[in-house]
Design an enzyme around this catalytic site. Sequence first.
Site, PDB file in Angstrom:
ATOM      1  N   LYS A  69       0.854  -1.184   0.000  1.00 26.83           N
ATOM      2  CA  LYS A  69       0.000   0.000   0.000  1.00 26.83           C
ATOM      3  C   LYS A  69       0.893   1.239   0.000  1.00 26.83           C
ATOM      4  O   LYS A  69       1.671   1.460   0.935  1.00 26.83           O
ATOM      5  CB  LYS A  69      -0.901   0.002   1.226  1.00 26.83           C
ATOM      6  N   LYS A 126      -2.033  -1.430  -3.936  1.00 27.83           N
ATOM      7  CA  LYS A 126      -2.917  -0.272  -3.849  1.00 27.83           C
ATOM      8  C   LYS A 126      -2.105   1.001  -3.873  1.00 27.83           C
ATOM      9  O   LYS A 126      -1.130   1.071  -3.132  1.00 27.83           O
ATOM     10  CB  LYS A 126      -3.687  -0.383  -2.530  1.00 27.83           C
TER      11      LYS A 126
HETATM   12  C1  PBG Z   1      -7.778   3.107   5.440  1.00 26.22           C
HETATM   13  C2  PBG Z   1      -7.990   3.018   3.974  1.00 26.22           C
HETATM   14  C3  PBG Z   1      -7.775   3.994   2.981  1.00 26.22           C
HETATM   15  C4  PBG Z   1      -8.265   3.453   1.796  1.00 26.22           C
HETATM   16  C5  PBG Z   1      -8.708   2.165   2.081  1.00 26.22           C
HETATM   17  N1  PBG Z   1      -8.517   1.904   3.422  1.00 26.22           N
HETATM   18  C6  PBG Z   1      -7.283   5.382   3.071  1.00 26.22           C
HETATM   19  C7  PBG Z   1      -5.949   5.700   3.547  1.00 26.22           C
HETATM   20  O1  PBG Z   1      -5.088   4.840   3.763  1.00 26.22           O
HETATM   21  O2  PBG Z   1      -5.719   6.880   3.766  1.00 26.22           O
HETATM   22  C8  PBG Z   1      -8.309   4.162   0.485  1.00 26.22           C
HETATM   23  C9  PBG Z   1      -9.279   3.621  -0.525  1.00 26.22           C
HETATM   24  C10 PBG Z   1      -9.595   4.517  -1.662  1.00 26.22           C
HETATM   25  O3  PBG Z   1      -8.977   5.579  -1.848  1.00 26.22           O
HETATM   26  O4  PBG Z   1     -10.513   4.164  -2.419  1.00 26.22           O
HETATM   27  N2  PBG Z   1      -6.526   3.049   5.909  1.00 26.22           N
END
Ligand code: PBG
Length: 334
Positions: free
Chosen positions: A204, A258
């Site tokens: 991520k 991601k």
């Molecule tokens: C929570 C999380 C996030 C997303 C999914 N789970 C945001 C972040 O890490 O700030 C983002 C998903 C999206 O942008 O569609 N940690």
Amino acid sequence: MSYYKNQALFPAYRPRRLRSKSALRELVRETTLSPSDFIWPIFVMDGEDSTLPIPSMPGISRHTIDRLPGLAATAKSLGIQAICIFPYTEPSLKTEDCREAWAANNLTNRAIRSIKEAEPEVLVMTDIALDPYNINGHDGIVKDGQVINDETVEALVKMGAAQASAGADILGPSDMMDGRIGALRTMLEQNGSHNVCILSYSAKFSSSLYSPFRDAVGASNVLVGDKNTYQLDSANSDEAMRMIARDIAEGADMIMVKPGMPYLDICYRAKMQFSVPTFAYQVSGEYAMIQAASNQKYVDETKIMFESLLAFKRAGCDGILTYFAPKAAEILNS
Ligand code: PBG
């Protein structure tokens, strides 16, 4: 010169021959999409019988829990196997210790129960991270201005345990703390939840493509600073492979990359290297960019949607978390 061993040369080899008819193109198509490739993210909020559009994600709304059985029935009839729940938490429930995250009756856990009661066969995936419940918007507990790892992992384990006992099928740790997959897996084994899966957001990246999502879960205005001390640097691909290897070793059943489209090289590398079920998250900012351009008629929404989804499959992904899930599934079924 032949391009491949034993390959004929022009004019015997006319590659356009196989492109000359739609039926031939379909016959030799290498990658396909089906509704069962999609995980459908759904935003839930408190209240009754209502939906609230999210301005930065045109076409996407938050839903109250009483709407979930209907949405789960839609997923089932479309052939979508899994729904992923994201909660909009009331500001008054956000605290420094994030205790709402593991409350047995929090929004997420009520949502899980409502879907599993209505449509037991539809898989429910959750998000494990503290940001919706954190007074400063971070995925982990903040002490003296630092996101502290080990205490956060303890909180995440309580959160995961509450979700598993509410009936979640797949836990999705998106927090990027160290050691959380092993800790969650140990907890699941000890609690007898042997078949609860972990789909780890292993790779991520710290991305600006999450902003619309942070609006959707009410975390935008509260986030202090950035997430660079735990999410990955966009420049790093080897590091992403190390994170995936680590999470598999700790007990992740599936892994995720991601954001999605700007990180297809990571998807491809991950699938080649590890051969485990690999997912991409086509995140809120990717969705918002496609919507913004198609609302202006600069691009065709349906065509871009399918082109982008197919790209994930071509890159080696087994599935995609995408806000387009119901729309794409409906067209694929028609
Ligand atoms: C929570 C999380 C996030 C997303 C999914 N789970 C945001 C972040 O890490 O700030 C983002 C998903 C999206 O942008 O569609 N940690």
